[in-house]
Scaffold this motif. Sequence first.
Motif, PDB file in Angstrom:
ATOM      1  N   HIS A  41       0.869  -1.131   0.036  1.00 36.08           N
ATOM      2  CA  HIS A  41       0.099   0.634   0.102  1.00 36.08           C
ATOM      3  C   HIS A  41       1.476   1.658   0.030  1.00 36.08           C
ATOM      4  N   VAL A  42       1.953   1.466   0.887  1.00 40.44           N
ATOM      5  CA  VAL A  42       3.111   2.762   0.892  1.00 40.44           C
ATOM      6  C   VAL A  42       3.499   2.347  -0.121  1.00 40.44           C
ATOM      7  N   GLN A  43       3.645   1.789  -1.246  1.00 43.35           N
ATOM      8  CA  GLN A  43       4.494   1.625  -2.782  1.00 43.35           C
ATOM      9  C   GLN A  43       3.391   2.209  -3.908  1.00 43.35           C
ATOM     10  N   ALA A  44       2.418   2.002  -3.310  1.00 39.83           N
ATOM     11  CA  ALA A  44       1.806   2.087  -4.572  1.00 39.83           C
ATOM     12  C   ALA A  44       1.583   3.799  -4.420  1.00 39.83           C
ATOM     13  N   TRP A  45       0.899   4.204  -2.700  1.00 37.94           N
ATOM     14  CA  TRP A  45       1.046   4.821  -2.493  1.00 37.94           C
ATOM     15  C   TRP A  45       1.980   5.802  -2.693  1.00 37.94           C
ATOM     16  N   LEU A  56      -3.218   9.738   3.180  1.00 34.67           N
ATOM     17  CA  LEU A  56      -1.410   9.054   4.021  1.00 34.67           C
ATOM     18  C   LEU A  56      -1.530   7.399   4.243  1.00 34.67           C
ATOM     19  N   PRO A  57      -0.506   6.895   3.752  1.00 32.20           N
ATOM     20  CA  PRO A  57      -1.436   5.296   3.600  1.00 32.20           C
ATOM     21  C   PRO A  57      -0.780   4.788   4.664  1.00 32.20           C
ATOM     22  N   PHE A  58       0.311   5.176   6.569  1.00 28.27           N
ATOM     23  CA  PHE A  58       0.844   4.838   7.536  1.00 28.27           C
ATOM     24  C   PHE A  58      -0.678   5.387   8.348  1.00 28.27           C
ATOM     25  N   ILE A  59      -1.126   4.098   9.279  1.00 28.35           N
ATOM     26  CA  ILE A  59      -1.635   4.594  10.257  1.00 28.35           C
ATOM     27  C   ILE A  59      -1.052   4.483  12.054  1.00 28.35           C
ATOM     28  N   PHE A  60      -1.657   5.748  12.306  1.00 30.62           N
ATOM     29  CA  PHE A  60      -0.534   6.333  13.040  1.00 30.62           C
ATOM     30  C   PHE A  60      -0.962   6.120  14.671  1.00 30.62           C
ATOM     31  N   ILE A  61      -1.246   5.197  15.613  1.00 31.12           N
ATOM     32  CA  ILE A  61      -1.092   4.682  17.113  1.00 31.12           C
ATOM     33  C   ILE A  61      -0.800   4.923  17.677  1.00 31.12           C
ATOM     34  N   THR A  62      -1.486   6.113  18.738  1.00 29.52           N
ATOM     35  CA  THR A  62      -0.644   6.271  20.452  1.00 29.52           C
ATOM     36  C   THR A  62      -1.674   5.695  21.444  1.00 29.52           C
TER      37      THR A  62
END
Length: 123
Positions: free
Chosen positions: A16-20, A43-49
Amino acid sequence: MKYSQNRPKISYEKKHVQAWLDSLKIALLEQDAITAYELTQNLPFIFITETVPTTESTQNEAIESANIQATSNQKNHIQDDNLIEYLQMAQELITQSIALLESKKNETLLQLDRIRQAKKFLL
């Protein structure tokens, strides 16, 4: 129970990141400001806290959990290197997208100014 530490984690799927990244590169090459903007907003990243409790018993549990995760973290070292590389590429492409958007904004403002001047001339 007190909560004091936040540990941000980033989750991603390599494909998914590479396609983005590829889509954003294409949008920049084609000077497609609309697509570039849309991609930078998704963004293709999921930020978790994670919130970590600070009581003694939960700290001991966290230490045990950290010891178990230390072994898996060694395996994830390569993944972390990939993540850093992906984030650096994303940062550079987003910077280029911002420059493209600013350029398009300036072009639009110039066109609006020309339209106003023409309108004043005709009236």
